[in-house]
Scaffold this motif. Structure first.
Motif, PDB file in Angstrom:
ATOM      1  N   ALA A  83      63.908   7.810   3.641  1.00 49.55           N
ATOM      2  CA  ALA A  83      62.795   7.009   3.127  1.00 49.55           C
ATOM      3  C   ALA A  83      61.684   6.898   4.163  1.00 49.55           C
ATOM      4  CB  ALA A  83      63.291   5.624   2.718  1.00 49.55           C
ATOM      5  N   ALA A  84      62.056   6.688   5.412  1.00 43.96           N
ATOM      6  CA  ALA A  84      61.062   6.591   6.485  1.00 43.96           C
ATOM      7  C   ALA A  84      60.323   7.917   6.653  1.00 43.96           C
ATOM      8  CB  ALA A  84      61.729   6.168   7.792  1.00 43.96           C
ATOM      9  N   PHE A  85      61.051   9.034   6.661  1.00 42.66           N
ATOM     10  CA  PHE A  85      60.408  10.347   6.796  1.00 42.66           C
ATOM     11  C   PHE A  85      59.389  10.553   5.679  1.00 42.66           C
ATOM     12  CE2 PHE A  85      64.466  12.299   8.846  1.00 42.66           C
ATOM     13  CZ  PHE A  85      64.154  11.704  10.047  1.00 42.66           C
ATOM     14  N   ALA A  86      59.789  10.265   4.449  1.00 40.42           N
ATOM     15  CA  ALA A  86      58.886  10.468   3.314  1.00 40.42           C
ATOM     16  C   ALA A  86      57.624   9.628   3.486  1.00 40.42           C
ATOM     17  CB  ALA A  86      59.595  10.120   2.005  1.00 40.42           C
TER      18      ALA A  86
ATOM     19  N   PRO B  43      53.504  12.466  -2.865  1.00 39.50           N
ATOM     20  CA  PRO B  43      54.626  12.037  -3.706  1.00 39.50           C
ATOM     21  C   PRO B  43      54.936  12.972  -4.867  1.00 39.50           C
ATOM     22  CG  PRO B  43      53.306  10.144  -3.099  1.00 39.50           C
ATOM     23  CD  PRO B  43      52.564  11.364  -2.611  1.00 39.50           C
ATOM     24  N   VAL B  44      53.914  13.540  -5.509  1.00 37.98           N
ATOM     25  CA  VAL B  44      54.170  14.407  -6.664  1.00 37.98           C
ATOM     26  C   VAL B  44      54.938  15.664  -6.245  1.00 37.98           C
ATOM     27  CG1 VAL B  44      51.954  15.645  -6.598  1.00 37.98           C
ATOM     28  CG2 VAL B  44      53.172  15.364  -8.763  1.00 37.98           C
ATOM     29  N   ASP B  45      54.636  16.211  -5.080  1.00 36.70           N
ATOM     30  CA  ASP B  45      55.370  17.388  -4.593  1.00 36.70           C
ATOM     31  C   ASP B  45      56.820  17.036  -4.280  1.00 36.70           C
ATOM     32  OD1 ASP B  45      53.130  18.965  -4.858  1.00 36.70           O
ATOM     33  OD2 ASP B  45      52.579  18.843  -2.737  1.00 36.70           O
ATOM     34  N   LEU B  46      57.026  15.876  -3.687  1.00 36.74           N
ATOM     35  CA  LEU B  46      58.397  15.445  -3.392  1.00 36.74           C
ATOM     36  C   LEU B  46      59.166  15.232  -4.692  1.00 36.74           C
ATOM     37  CD1 LEU B  46      60.634  14.583  -1.465  1.00 36.74           C
ATOM     38  CD2 LEU B  46      59.614  12.290  -1.434  1.00 36.74           C
ATOM     39  N   ALA B  47      58.540  14.589  -5.658  1.00 32.93           N
ATOM     40  CA  ALA B  47      59.203  14.351  -6.951  1.00 32.93           C
ATOM     41  C   ALA B  47      59.553  15.665  -7.639  1.00 32.93           C
ATOM     42  CB  ALA B  47      58.302  13.505  -7.846  1.00 32.93           C
ATOM     43  N   ARG B  48      58.652  16.645  -7.565  1.00 32.48           N
ATOM     44  CA  ARG B  48      58.902  17.954  -8.173  1.00 32.48           C
ATOM     45  C   ARG B  48      60.106  18.622  -7.514  1.00 32.48           C
ATOM     46  NH1 ARG B  48      54.339  20.354  -6.982  1.00 32.48           N
ATOM     47  NH2 ARG B  48      53.240  19.351  -8.697  1.00 32.48           N
ATOM     48  N   LYS B  49      60.141  18.598  -6.189  1.00 30.00           N
ATOM     49  CA  LYS B  49      61.256  19.230  -5.470  1.00 30.00           C
ATOM     50  C   LYS B  49      62.565  18.509  -5.777  1.00 30.00           C
ATOM     51  CE  LYS B  49      61.485  22.353  -3.062  1.00 30.00           C
ATOM     52  NZ  LYS B  49      61.946  23.720  -3.404  1.00 30.00           N
ATOM     53  N   MET B  50      62.538  17.194  -5.834  1.00 27.67           N
ATOM     54  CA  MET B  50      63.754  16.438  -6.161  1.00 27.67           C
ATOM     55  C   MET B  50      64.263  16.804  -7.548  1.00 27.67           C
ATOM     56  SD  MET B  50      62.780  12.759  -4.458  1.00 27.67           S
ATOM     57  CE  MET B  50      64.259  11.927  -5.005  1.00 27.67           C
ATOM     58  N   ALA B  51      63.358  16.997  -8.505  1.00 28.68           N
ATOM     59  CA  ALA B  51      63.749  17.396  -9.859  1.00 28.68           C
ATOM     60  C   ALA B  51      64.375  18.786  -9.848  1.00 28.68           C
ATOM     61  CB  ALA B  51      62.536  17.350 -10.788  1.00 28.68           C
TER      62      ALA B  51
ATOM     63  N   ILE C 132      50.868  15.113   5.018  1.00 27.21           N
ATOM     64  CA  ILE C 132      51.628  16.359   5.086  1.00 27.21           C
ATOM     65  C   ILE C 132      52.373  16.600   3.777  1.00 27.21           C
ATOM     66  CG2 ILE C 132      53.564  17.507   6.265  1.00 27.21           C
ATOM     67  CD1 ILE C 132      52.651  15.991   8.824  1.00 27.21           C
ATOM     68  N   LEU C 133      52.723  15.530   3.119  1.00 24.32           N
ATOM     69  CA  LEU C 133      53.485  15.583   1.876  1.00 24.32           C
ATOM     70  C   LEU C 133      52.849  14.599   0.901  1.00 24.32           C
ATOM     71  CD1 LEU C 133      56.168  16.645   0.546  1.00 24.32           C
ATOM     72  CD2 LEU C 133      57.283  14.631   1.514  1.00 24.32           C
TER      73      LEU C 133
ATOM     74  N   LEU D  83      61.742  17.905  12.753  1.00 22.60           N
ATOM     75  CA  LEU D  83      60.484  17.160  12.743  1.00 22.60           C
ATOM     76  C   LEU D  83      60.074  16.747  14.153  1.00 22.60           C
ATOM     77  CD1 LEU D  83      61.083  14.939   9.586  1.00 22.60           C
ATOM     78  CD2 LEU D  83      59.454  16.834   9.789  1.00 22.60           C
ATOM     79  N   ASP D  84      61.048  16.364  14.956  1.00 27.75           N
ATOM     80  CA  ASP D  84      60.760  15.984  16.341  1.00 27.75           C
ATOM     81  C   ASP D  84      60.379  17.212  17.171  1.00 27.75           C
ATOM     82  OD1 ASP D  84      60.606  14.028  18.474  1.00 27.75           O
ATOM     83  OD2 ASP D  84      62.479  14.870  19.230  1.00 27.75           O
ATOM     84  N   PHE D  85      61.123  18.293  17.041  1.00 28.88           N
ATOM     85  CA  PHE D  85      60.859  19.517  17.805  1.00 28.88           C
ATOM     86  C   PHE D  85      59.438  20.027  17.562  1.00 28.88           C
ATOM     87  CE2 PHE D  85      60.766  24.140  18.208  1.00 28.88           C
ATOM     88  CZ  PHE D  85      61.213  24.304  19.513  1.00 28.88           C
ATOM     89  N   HIS D  86      59.007  19.954  16.294  1.00 29.79           N
ATOM     90  CA  HIS D  86      57.677  20.447  15.927  1.00 29.79           C
ATOM     91  C   HIS D  86      56.594  19.372  16.075  1.00 29.79           C
ATOM     92  CE1 HIS D  86      58.828  24.450  14.653  1.00 29.79           C
ATOM     93  NE2 HIS D  86      59.892  23.918  14.075  1.00 29.79           N
ATOM     94  N   LYS D  87      56.965  18.252  16.688  1.00 24.32           N
ATOM     95  CA  LYS D  87      56.013  17.163  16.968  1.00 24.32           C
ATOM     96  C   LYS D  87      55.358  16.620  15.696  1.00 24.32           C
ATOM     97  CE  LYS D  87      55.943  18.030  21.643  1.00 24.32           C
ATOM     98  NZ  LYS D  87      57.319  18.134  21.942  1.00 24.32           N
ATOM     99  N   ILE D  88      56.133  16.554  14.627  1.00 25.18           N
ATOM    100  CA  ILE D  88      55.631  16.019  13.361  1.00 25.18           C
ATOM    101  C   ILE D  88      55.974  14.531  13.260  1.00 25.18           C
ATOM    102  CG2 ILE D  88      55.791  16.180  10.838  1.00 25.18           C
ATOM    103  CD1 ILE D  88      56.414  19.208  11.301  1.00 25.18           C
TER     104      ILE D  88
END
Length: 110
Positions: free
Chosen positions: A78-81, A92-100, A89-90, A44-49
């Motif tokens: 938690a901070a990244f999210a 919550p529904v996409d993160l929840a789907r990936k976590m599932a 960029i992200l 994330l740092d390398f890509h300046k995100i």
């Protein structure tokens, strides 16, 4: 100093001078997920995100209660999210789907 003044002058991660439990200084191997978290921070740092300062502020924004309950790398995640949500960029529904998906793969392992 009143409680409100203390909150304004001291960030949740600023523990210097406060009484607390003894710090465990034992070396331990990082869990695989902790290594991946650290690698994610580097990417994330390398890509300046998300840079180191944003990560620090993101952890502090979690507040004292969350910081007290989460481990070091859990705070990072938690901070990244939260930062990625704020930047759009992200979502919550996409993160929840990936976590599932990940949980389902883990449950299917023998």
């Amino acid at each position: 100093m009143t409680g409100s003044e203390e909150l304004l002058k001291r960030l949740p991660t600023d523990l210097g001078g406060l009484s607390g439990d003894a710090i465990s200084r034992t070396e331990h191997d990082l869990e695989p997920w902790e290594k991946r978290c650290h690698a994610l921070a580097d990417v994330l740092d390398f890509h300046k995100i998300i840079n180191t300062e944003e990560k620090r502020r993101g952890v502090e924004a979690l507040g004292a209660e969350m910081i007290g309950k989460l481990s070091y790398y859990e705070r990072w995640i938690a901070a990244f999210a939260n930062i990625l949500f704020q930047k759009g960029i992200l979502v919550p529904v996409d993160l929840a789907r990936k976590m599932a998906e990940v949980e389902a793969r883990r449950a299917a392992q023998p």
